[in-house]
Design an enzyme around this catalytic site. Structure first.
Site, PDB file in Angstrom:
ATOM      1  CD  GLU A 126      19.647  12.147   0.986  1.00 53.54           C
ATOM      2  OE1 GLU A 126      19.558  11.929  -0.226  1.00 53.54           O
ATOM      3  OE2 GLU A 126      20.196  11.350   1.777  1.00 53.54           O
ATOM      4  CD  GLU A 171      21.798   8.885   6.542  1.00 51.55           C
ATOM      5  OE1 GLU A 171      22.526   8.732   5.545  1.00 51.55           O
ATOM      6  OE2 GLU A 171      20.575   9.102   6.431  1.00 51.55           O
TER       7      GLU A 171
HETATM    8  O1  G3I Z   1      16.835  -5.119  -1.845  1.00 56.69           O
HETATM    9  C1  G3I Z   1      17.489  -5.245  -3.136  1.00 56.69           C
HETATM   10  C2  G3I Z   1      17.776  -6.702  -3.442  1.00 56.69           C
HETATM   11  O2  G3I Z   1      16.546  -7.394  -3.581  1.00 56.69           O
HETATM   12  C3  G3I Z   1      18.599  -6.812  -4.738  1.00 56.69           C
HETATM   13  O3  G3I Z   1      18.929  -8.151  -4.979  1.00 56.69           O
HETATM   14  C4  G3I Z   1      19.885  -5.968  -4.572  1.00 56.69           C
HETATM   15  C5  G3I Z   1      20.751  -6.008  -5.795  1.00 56.69           C
HETATM   16  O4  G3I Z   1      20.245  -5.130  -6.758  1.00 56.69           O
HETATM   17  O5  G3I Z   1      19.527  -4.585  -4.308  1.00 56.69           O
HETATM   18  C6  G3I Z   1      18.809  -4.480  -3.081  1.00 56.69           C
HETATM   19  O6  G3I Z   1      18.478  -3.114  -2.863  1.00 56.69           O
HETATM   20  C7  G3I Z   1      19.613  -2.319  -2.522  1.00 56.69           C
HETATM   21  C8  G3I Z   1      19.363  -1.724  -1.121  1.00 56.69           C
HETATM   22  O7  G3I Z   1      20.411  -0.797  -0.777  1.00 56.69           O
HETATM   23  C9  G3I Z   1      19.286  -2.820  -0.057  1.00 56.69           C
HETATM   24  O8  G3I Z   1      20.535  -3.474   0.003  1.00 56.69           O
HETATM   25  C10 G3I Z   1      19.704  -1.180  -3.537  1.00 56.69           C
HETATM   26  O9  G3I Z   1      20.086  -1.738  -4.782  1.00 56.69           O
HETATM   27  C11 G3I Z   1      20.769  -0.179  -3.094  1.00 56.69           C
HETATM   28  O10 G3I Z   1      20.761   0.947  -3.948  1.00 56.69           O
HETATM   29  C12 G3I Z   1      20.431   0.302  -1.691  1.00 56.69           C
HETATM   30  O11 G3I Z   1      21.466   1.189  -1.281  1.00 56.69           O
HETATM   31  C13 G3I Z   1      21.116   1.973  -0.140  1.00 56.69           C
HETATM   32  C14 G3I Z   1      21.168   3.449  -0.548  1.00 56.69           C
HETATM   33  O12 G3I Z   1      20.785   4.246   0.602  1.00 56.69           O
HETATM   34  C15 G3I Z   1      20.293   3.745  -1.729  1.00 56.69           C
HETATM   35  O13 G3I Z   1      19.097   4.223  -1.368  1.00 56.69           O
HETATM   36  C16 G3I Z   1      22.166   1.753   0.948  1.00 56.69           C
HETATM   37  O14 G3I Z   1      22.115   0.414   1.420  1.00 56.69           O
HETATM   38  C17 G3I Z   1      21.908   2.709   2.107  1.00 56.69           C
HETATM   39  O15 G3I Z   1      22.985   2.662   3.035  1.00 56.69           O
HETATM   40  C18 G3I Z   1      21.800   4.140   1.605  1.00 56.69           C
HETATM   41  O16 G3I Z   1      21.461   4.955   2.676  1.00 56.69           O
HETATM   42  C19 G3I Z   1      21.234   6.349   2.366  1.00 56.69           C
HETATM   43  C20 G3I Z   1      20.228   6.864   3.360  1.00 56.69           C
HETATM   44  O17 G3I Z   1      19.036   6.091   3.284  1.00 56.69           O
HETATM   45  C21 G3I Z   1      19.958   8.345   3.120  1.00 56.69           C
HETATM   46  N1  G3I Z   1      21.204   9.109   3.185  1.00 56.69           N
HETATM   47  C22 G3I Z   1      22.224   8.633   2.240  1.00 56.69           C
HETATM   48  C23 G3I Z   1      22.536   7.172   2.525  1.00 56.69           C
HETATM   49  C24 G3I Z   1      23.638   6.683   1.620  1.00 56.69           C
HETATM   50  O18 G3I Z   1      23.213   6.710   0.293  1.00 56.69           O
END
Ligand code: G3I
Length: 375
Positions: free
Chosen positions: A159, A264
């Site tokens: 991205e 994805e």
């Molecule tokens: O690991 C922490 C955990 O310790 C904590 O208790 C919890 C609650 O705050 O958060 C957890 O982290 C979360 C992580 O996913 C793991 O579950 C983050 O808050 C959350 O923001 C994160 O979301 C991910 C998102 O990327 C943000 O980066 C999604 O699961 C994931 O599906 C998504 O994937 C991205 C690709 O990497 C790139 N393309 C877009 C796609 C969708 O956003």
């Protein structure tokens, strides 16, 4: 009475979408697509740590490629400059090797879920260019070398562009300019000369972004920098983007000489507070119940619309199977999907190929029948 008749008609129409021919019910989609492209999915922590045994069975039975949804992002795998946490990444790779999967590493350089130390000094100020180059090289070399024998392909940069084709002003871009992209690919190739290297992004149907990525690939290839494929994330909606617009990008990327990967894939059925057709994780809205209309399941008419459109995308992928080498769903079952919490937390979405009870959706048999019809 009128409603009852309409419901009956919809139910029969929906059932007619789910192919009943017995020759498809037991054949896994990965097997039917085996000579077309890899069929992948994203593993979350519950899959990797073994706590979701039903989800793991779905993965083993139906997919031959996996990608790490979160555990290899810098904030997870390299939380402090002098400290790595490989626990989940090692378990992810171990699962892939044990089950003979094509393993993709996601993602080496991304502005989101970025380790807070990566681009700043102890005072929170941007580090000098040379410092950032060294940090990037250390991160990429350490992670890629660790999985050199196991991970066959890397989302090297994720991205890097805005929808209008301009460079996203990430800390990497602000400090190094567009050069950071080529540097990341160079470092990854030096760490593992055999690994495939990908550029990955969303909204790749948009012409301005398409043109920017084509230019990036052409520039890198002209400099002899290895790039094997462009990853089109394919986070789509029921009414956007058009198949034709998406196909134009597949063709444009393939014309540069690289492969195309659908990296994805998911298709939301939920309304968006604004016409938010992207996947920018920084977007979020307060919960509104009117934006969460399907808490008790999908109406038959929406199911039919979703099924038909998902089939249309797979027909497009099959049409371009000579350049599309992998199609990966961004999650295993509907309950796993990031879409349930983006751009609004706490919703019920239905974007993937398996439902909340780990059952395959009718579209899988429709895809299989489509392949068998043209084989
Ligand atoms: O690991 C922490 C955990 O310790 C904590 O208790 C919890 C609650 O705050 O958060 C957890 O982290 C979360 C992580 O996913 C793991 O579950 C983050 O808050 C959350 O923001 C994160 O979301 C991910 C998102 O990327 C943000 O980066 C999604 O699961 C994931 O599906 C998504 O994937 C991205 C690709 O990497 C790139 N393309 C877009 C796609 C969708 O956003």
């Amino acid at each position: 009475m009128r409603k009852f008749i309409i419901t009956i008609i919809i139910v029969f129409a929906y059932l007619s979408c789910s192919d009943k021919s017995s020759d498809t019910t037991s054949v896994p989609i990965k097997q039917v697509l085996n000579d077309k492209f890899l069929m992948g999915t994203a593993l979350n922590e519950n899959h990797i740590l073994g706590t979701d045994s039903s989800g793991i069975k779905v993965v083993k039975d139906n997919f031959n490629a996996i990608v790490a949804e979160n555990c290899m992002k810098s904030v997870e795998i390299h939380p402090l400059e002098n400290s790595y946490d490989f626990y989940r990444a090692d378990k992810f790779v171990e699962f892939g090797e044990k089950n003979n999967m094509f393993i993709t590493g996601h993602t080496l350089i991304w502005h989101s879920q970025l380790s807070p130390w990566f681009c700043v000094d102890e005072n929170g100020q941007d580090v000098p260019a040379d410092t950032l180059k060294q940090r990037m090289k250390n991160h990429i070399t350490t992670v890629v070398k660790r999985y050199k024998e196991s991970i066959k392909g890397w989302d090297v940069v994720n991205e890097a562009f805005n929808d209008d084709g301009s460079f996203r002003e990430t800390p990497f871009y602000n400090i190094l300019g567009e050069e950071y992209i080529a540097l990341a690919f160079q470092y990854a190739h030096e760490a593992d000369p055999d690994a495939e290297l990908y550029y990955n992004d969303y909204s790749m149907n948009k012409k301005a972004k398409r043109d920017a990525v084509v230019k990036l690939v052409e520039n890198m290839k002209s400099k002899g920098i290895r790039i094997d494929a462009v990853g089109m994330q394919c986070h789509v909606m029921l009414d956007y983007p058009s198949i034709e617009e998406f196909e134009n990008s597949i063709i444009a990327f393939a014309e540069t000489g690289v492969n195309v990967m659908i990296t994805e894939m998911d298709m939301t059925v939920l309304p968006n507070p604004e016409k938010n057709d992207g996947a920018n994780v920084d977007t979020s809205y307060e919960y509104q119940s009117k934006m969460n209309p399907y808490t008790e399941g999908l109406p038959g008419s929406v199911n039919i619309q979703w099924t038909n459109r998902m089939l249309d995308f797979f027909k497009l992928f099959l049409k371009h199977q000579e350049v599309i080498t992998r199609v990966t769903m961004w999650g295993v079952t509907d309950k796993d999907s990031w879409r349930n919490n983006w751009p609004m937390h706490g919703r019920a979405d239905y974007p993937l190929l398996f439902d909340r009870n780990y059952q395959k959706k009718p579209v899988i048999d429709s895809i299989i029948n489509t392949v068998q019809k043209y084989n």
